[in-house]
Design an enzyme around this catalytic site. Structure first.
Site, PDB file in Angstrom:
ATOM      1  N   PHE A 286     -42.313 -15.021  18.509  1.00  0.00           N
ATOM      2  CA  PHE A 286     -42.838 -15.930  19.527  1.00  0.00           C
ATOM      3  C   PHE A 286     -44.358 -15.804  19.623  1.00  0.00           C
ATOM      4  O   PHE A 286     -45.077 -16.810  19.704  1.00  0.00           O
ATOM      5  CB  PHE A 286     -42.202 -15.615  20.878  1.00  0.00           C
ATOM      6  CG  PHE A 286     -42.698 -16.485  22.004  1.00  0.00           C
ATOM      7  CD1 PHE A 286     -42.140 -17.747  22.221  1.00  0.00           C
ATOM      8  CD2 PHE A 286     -43.713 -16.058  22.856  1.00  0.00           C
ATOM      9  CE1 PHE A 286     -42.601 -18.556  23.260  1.00  0.00           C
ATOM     10  CE2 PHE A 286     -44.172 -16.862  23.884  1.00  0.00           C
ATOM     11  CZ  PHE A 286     -43.611 -18.116  24.092  1.00  0.00           C
ATOM     12  N   HIS A 287     -44.857 -14.585  19.594  1.00  0.00           N
ATOM     13  CA  HIS A 287     -46.307 -14.365  19.681  1.00  0.00           C
ATOM     14  C   HIS A 287     -47.014 -14.960  18.473  1.00  0.00           C
ATOM     15  O   HIS A 287     -48.063 -15.609  18.611  1.00  0.00           O
ATOM     16  CB  HIS A 287     -46.580 -12.861  19.774  1.00  0.00           C
ATOM     17  CG  HIS A 287     -48.041 -12.527  19.815  1.00  0.00           C
ATOM     18  ND1 HIS A 287     -48.861 -12.892  20.859  1.00  0.00           N
ATOM     19  CD2 HIS A 287     -48.830 -11.861  18.934  1.00  0.00           C
ATOM     20  CE1 HIS A 287     -50.091 -12.474  20.625  1.00  0.00           C
ATOM     21  NE2 HIS A 287     -50.098 -11.853  19.455  1.00  0.00           N
ATOM     22  N   HIS A 288     -46.445 -14.769  17.282  1.00  0.00           N
ATOM     23  CA  HIS A 288     -47.053 -15.323  16.073  1.00  0.00           C
ATOM     24  C   HIS A 288     -47.131 -16.849  16.147  1.00  0.00           C
ATOM     25  O   HIS A 288     -48.180 -17.446  15.852  1.00  0.00           O
ATOM     26  CB  HIS A 288     -46.246 -14.911  14.839  1.00  0.00           C
ATOM     27  CG  HIS A 288     -46.662 -13.599  14.254  1.00  0.00           C
ATOM     28  ND1 HIS A 288     -47.941 -13.341  13.809  1.00  0.00           N
ATOM     29  CD2 HIS A 288     -45.972 -12.447  14.040  1.00  0.00           C
ATOM     30  CE1 HIS A 288     -48.022 -12.112  13.341  1.00  0.00           C
ATOM     31  NE2 HIS A 288     -46.836 -11.544  13.472  1.00  0.00           N
TER      32      HIS A 288
END
Length: 279
Positions: free
Chosen positions: A145-147
């Site tokens: 999700f962060h990527h």
């Protein structure tokens, strides 16, 4: 690194990069989709490639070198983007720094080059996931999700041109210069030496999210309270987008910190005795 500075100051055309990102905005969706497809099919692909026996020695060496390169790249970025941020805050003040878009600085000079490379670098950073899957690591929701959100945010912000993007880039460059150095040392065989610093790196990441929440909240507040022209350097859509992304990432990193370093860890279930196993 002098040749990079010369290129940035005299040859780099960030407006051309901006036009390409704008003309091919759909490409970011394809890249994100392909990445997510790989996240969920990757374990099967790795099993088919390595049959449960990946060459861990080679993978660790390649990953260590990869992390070194990203750490050096991030150090270059923070040295080029960080000082202008500090000078702007000290000379112009908070409001002018956050709300005034300086196009020449954003799309030209070595500062603009570092910002452009920051936006583009979110694509090769997907390689982190490849290395993790090759090692058989099960990815957390936070990881992918962060990527994805950072990649989409960087593409959109550089394409549109926002006054708060330079602060986001400076914070991210700084944290990544330390984080990737940590990973490089860990993969190079110094995991026990650097492991005590893992908690502080997570705290740095949370601090980055707090900083992002502050600057994006400030922009949104100014626009809601005083109108669009009160903070013209960033559009309302860009401010909202950055705010929402930082809210989710702040929650996820904080949750990881609490579960990993504050809440007591569950004790492993007792193993059955030999006699019970053979009964």
């Amino acid at each position: 690194m002098q040749w990079l500075d010369n290129y940035g100051d005299h040859q780099y055309d960030g407006r051309a990069v901006r036009r390409w990102l704008e003309d091919n905005v759909d490409v970011c969706v394809y890249i994100a989709g392909a990445y997510l497809a790989f996240v969920f099919t990757g374990p099967k692909i790795m099993e088919a490639l390595f049959h449960g026996n990946p060459p861990l020695g080679i993978i660790k060496k390649c990953w260590a070198l990869w992390n070194v390169s990203l750490s050096v790249f991030s150090m270059y970025g923070v040295l080029r983007v960080g000082p202008p941020v500090v000078r702007s805050l000290s000379k112009r003040g908070l409001h002018d720094s956050l709300c005034t878009f300086r196009e020449e600085e954003f799309y030209t000079t070595k500062v603009g080059f570092a910002l452009g490379m920051f936006a583009i670098s979110k694509v090769p950073e997907f390689m982190d996931t490849v290395f993790l899957l090759m090692r058989g690591v099960r990815l957390s929701f936070l990881s992918w999700f962060h990527h994805v959100t950072t990649f989409l945010f960087a593409w959109y912000s550089y394409q549109q041109g926002t006054s708060i993007f330079i602060l986001a880039a400076a914070m991210n460059y700084f944290v990544h210069s330390i984080m990737y150095a940590y990973f490089a040392l860990s993969e190079a065989g110094y995991k026990n030496l650097v492991k005590p610093f893992a908690m502080y790196i997570t705290l740095l990441q949370i601090t980055q999210m707090v900083g992002g929440l502050f600057v994006s909240s400030y922009v949104v507040y100014q626009k809601v309270s005083y109108g669009e022209s009160a903070c013209s350097g960033t559009s309302m859509s860009a401010g909202r987008t950055q705010l929402v992304i930082y809210i989710f990432n702040f929650y996820l990193f904080s949750e990881m910190f609490v579960k990993g370093y504050i809440l007591p860890r569950k004790a492993p279930a007792p193993r059955a005795s030999t006699s019970k196993k053979t009964a």
